[in-house]
Design an enzyme around this catalytic site. Sequence first.
Site, PDB file in Angstrom:
ATOM      1  N   GLY A  20       0.817  -1.220   0.000  1.00 11.97           N
ATOM      2  CA  GLY A  20       0.000   0.000   0.000  1.00 11.97           C
ATOM      3  C   GLY A  20       0.843   1.259   0.000  1.00 11.97           C
ATOM      4  CG  ASP A  25      -2.023   5.796   6.440  1.00  9.26           C
ATOM      5  OD1 ASP A  25      -2.418   6.962   6.238  1.00  9.26           O
ATOM      6  OD2 ASP A  25      -2.569   5.026   7.247  1.00  9.26           O
ATOM      7  CG  LEU A  97       0.993   0.671   5.497  1.00 11.77           C
ATOM      8  CD1 LEU A  97       1.479   2.078   5.155  1.00 11.77           C
ATOM      9  CD2 LEU A  97       0.733   0.538   6.982  1.00 11.77           C
ATOM     10  CB  ALA A  99      -6.811  -2.709   3.476  1.00  4.33           C
ATOM     11  CB  SER A 142      -9.290   0.129  11.170  1.00  6.48           C
ATOM     12  OG  SER A 142     -10.398   1.010  11.122  1.00  6.48           O
ATOM     13  CD  GLU A 144     -15.214   2.175  10.800  1.00  6.73           C
ATOM     14  OE1 GLU A 144     -16.189   1.405  10.921  1.00  6.73           O
ATOM     15  OE2 GLU A 144     -15.322   3.416  10.755  1.00  6.73           O
ATOM     16  CE1 TYR A 166     -10.734  -1.157   6.068  1.00  8.11           C
ATOM     17  CE2 TYR A 166     -11.765  -0.118   7.978  1.00  8.11           C
ATOM     18  CZ  TYR A 166     -10.655  -0.345   7.184  1.00  8.11           C
ATOM     19  OH  TYR A 166      -9.459   0.250   7.519  1.00  8.11           O
ATOM     20  CD  GLU A 203     -10.021  14.236  -5.573  1.00  6.96           C
ATOM     21  OE1 GLU A 203     -11.055  14.272  -6.265  1.00  6.96           O
ATOM     22  OE2 GLU A 203      -8.927  14.665  -5.974  1.00  6.96           O
TER      23      GLU A 203
END
Length: 350
Positions: A20, A25, A97, A99, A142, A144, A166, A203
């Site tokens: 990633g 990040d 990182l 995902a 995360s 989440e 997720y 965005e």
Amino acid sequence: MSHDNNHTPTPQSKTALITGITGQDGSYLAEFLLQKGYTVHGIIRRASTFNTSRIDHIYQDPHEAGARLFLHYGDLTDTAHLGRLIAEIRPHEIYHLSAQSHVRVSFDMPVYTGDVTGLGAVRLLETIRTLDYQPRFYQASSSEIFGNSGTPRQDENTPLAPRSPYGCAKAYAYWSTVTYRQSYGLFAVNGILFNHESPRRGETFVSRKITRAVARIEAGLQDKLFLGNLDARRDWGYAKEYVEAMWLMLQQETPGDYVIATGEAHSVRDFLDEAFSYVGLDWREFVEQDPRYFRPAEIDELVGDPAKAERVLGWRAQTGFRELVRLMVDADRELLEKERSGYAGSPVPR
């Protein structure tokens, strides 16, 4: 852009592998590690269009003497190729990182999200387990995973109660990392990062969607901004600072899991207030809610308790909410100005 494995590391330099690396990040982490003297390898997905804009400013031709950044095509669903890459590169540290990281999209693509976000981590952990040496492993977890935990602030001991595909995939990756650490003695850690934003945020994420719209509305190029739940409260931090915490986790004597957060919560309405008022506008004149952006199951509030990170890592968030929003608005105004003046290159990343 050329991708090459051949390189000669500088003496005593560490080598890091980032999955990633082209994301928000990953780009900040690559910058940070290069400044630390690392040789950095990144895995990118093959695409017919360039997707490296966030790292173009630090890219070096691998044929140049002293090059320390190298990119490799790869995919988290291809276990064999991942294994070959790691065996060839032999990194000291692996930062995972990559995902499918958009929560709303995970409801539309739950199987893909589980495969990439959940199983992707296990593929890397299983590869590391079978190596003849042991690199240190960072798993990007995360907030989440906590869902509606029922606690006022979430820390490393808060029970997991994810409310999205997720979040479920990240919870699976989280527990897999813990399991491999406990079962096989791997130096494997979870960085449980709460919302972290920057001018490099995609965005389609609400923070960047807002600041991009503010710049366009101020310039008379956009009339409306459509958003989902305005009452959700999140702990918003600056991504550029959070990557240092990732690095610090892998420098400790013993592996552990850490919540990385500011400790303050603000709503989407607060973000709108700050962003629009900064340019002298009232967001209520431009923002409309669209049901398609609502999640089937919402998390009301997430706010982290970063006490362990402060105590053990010596890390603390430096950029406050207002400063973060304003630096993002300024960056999008600058980007828009370059676009309107016909500037062909990428904006200077912040």
